[in-house]
Every structure is written in structure tokens, then in C-alpha cells.
Design an enzyme around this catalytic site. Sequence first.
Site, PDB file in Angstrom:
ATOM      1  N   ARG A  45       0.887  -1.202  -0.128  1.00 13.56           N
ATOM      2  CA  ARG A  45       0.427  -0.273   0.047  1.00 13.56           C
ATOM      3  C   ARG A  45       0.383   1.055   0.049  1.00 13.56           C
ATOM      4  NH1 ARG A  45      -4.322  -1.841   4.801  1.00 13.56           N
ATOM      5  NH2 ARG A  45      -4.822  -3.478   3.841  1.00 13.56           N
ATOM      6  N   ASP A  47       0.145   5.561   0.782  1.00 13.69           N
ATOM      7  CA  ASP A  47      -0.887   6.334   1.531  1.00 13.69           C
ATOM      8  C   ASP A  47      -0.849   7.241   0.680  1.00 13.69           C
ATOM      9  OD1 ASP A  47      -0.135   4.606   3.651  1.00 13.69           O
ATOM     10  OD2 ASP A  47       0.670   6.298   4.537  1.00 13.69           O
ATOM     11  N   ARG A 193       8.613   7.653   5.802  1.00 15.50           N
ATOM     12  CA  ARG A 193       8.360   9.145   6.857  1.00 15.50           C
ATOM     13  C   ARG A 193       8.925   9.062   7.308  1.00 15.50           C
ATOM     14  NH1 ARG A 193       2.394   9.594   4.540  1.00 15.50           N
ATOM     15  NH2 ARG A 193       2.569  11.546   5.888  1.00 15.50           N
TER      16      ARG A 193
END
Length: 245
Positions: A45, A47, A193
Amino acid sequence: MEISYDGTAYHGWQIQHNAISVQEKLNKALHTYLRHDIETTGAGRTDTGVHAKQLFVHFDSDHTALKNDPGRCIHALNSLLPFDIAIHRIIPVHEDAHTRFDALERSYEYLLHFDKNPFQTNRSYLLRDKPDIHKMNEAAQHLYGKQDFSCFSKSHTQVFTNICTIREAKWEESENGMIFHITADRFLRNMVRAIVGTLLEIGVKGSPVSYIQEVIASKNRSHAGVSVPACGLYLTQITYPYIHR
């Protein structure tokens, strides 16, 4: 299927209720062209706002054109997709192949730039102060190897383990900016991140290099740096034992 996309307009890869996703657009294009329902499964996935230079997806279909004329299929499907999503390859694989579980490694890049540039908006993180790249690279050395990276994981994620093996983690200078490269066997939700945010605590805010060791040892997300904006993050490569680059 190998694809790429600019994630600016999408709420991530995975289908969302009341939000536009890359997977939704891809499934719709495949359904239109192949004339039967298609459910794609992505290698992972991304974001909201995160980009992918390379993502693999798998799906099941017995449509003969996929094997007999994949080039024509790619052209037709790309004409059905929006400008910010592209298909590059269609690859027949064995029926048990799985894009997520068969992946050996994944690589990401995070882009920073230091001067305002309209052509880097939504594609790189504008940072006012130039970080100390040497301190950040020294700190990044402590990320290597097999470790518990709970400190960089988003809370309440449904995973069996927070242990990952990082093979590469380094910064390099680019034209008007910097690029962080990281490769691992797997990544936790929001991990890259959070790592970048923690390294910027060292490179910009003056925390000691040892800070990253303390963060990892804590296994506590609140001890790490903030998550940097999604716009600078790119999934760049996924490696499989049966797919050549």
C-alpha cells in the site's frame, strides 16, 4: 503487471470508501477492456499523495489477448487510464504468484529540495534549512540489518511482526536537493517517512547521531521524529525471484 503513478490526486493505492484510489482506477480500466470483473492485488500500500515509479499488481484472467498481444493490451489499457497512471509490462506468472508475499526486497526514495520550485510542488519536500548530510549518513548506518522497528511504525497496524531487515539507507546530494535511498525486505506502515523525519532531527535540529539508536531501542513511535510529507516519497523498485528488470 508493472505500473507507475503520480499519487498526488489519489488517496493511496488501496480502494477507499468515498475517496479516489489508484486501485479503483486500474480495476475499472481492466474491467472495461477485458469485459469481466477484475480484482487486483498490489505489492503493498502507498499512502495518500505517495508516488510509485514501480509497483507490481497481480490479477487472474483467461483473456487470450493478455498472452498473445500484451503490447496491444498495454496500449488499450493506458488509453483508458488517467494521465497520472501508466502500465509498463504485462507478465504471465504461475497461478500461485503473489505480488506482496513473493517480493524479496522493496526500495524507496525520499526527495528534498531547498529553493522554491513550482515544478517540484507535490513531488518533493521543500525544506528551508539544508541538513548536515554527513551526520545523517552516519546515523543511517545504525538502521542496517535485522531489527525491531516498532519506533517507526504507525500505531495499531495489523502486522504479525515489526522486525525488518534494511540493506541500504543513505543520503546523496542532487541538483538543488537531497535524495534518501532505502531498501529492505519489508516496510512497516509510515516507516520511511518516520525514518526521514528522525534523520532530519539529527541533520537539521542538531540532535546527536546517537539519538537514532535511542529511538530504535525505545520501540516507541512517540520517541521518533515527525512523519515528513507524503509528496517526497517514491516507491522505486520491487524485486521478485521470477521477474527480470
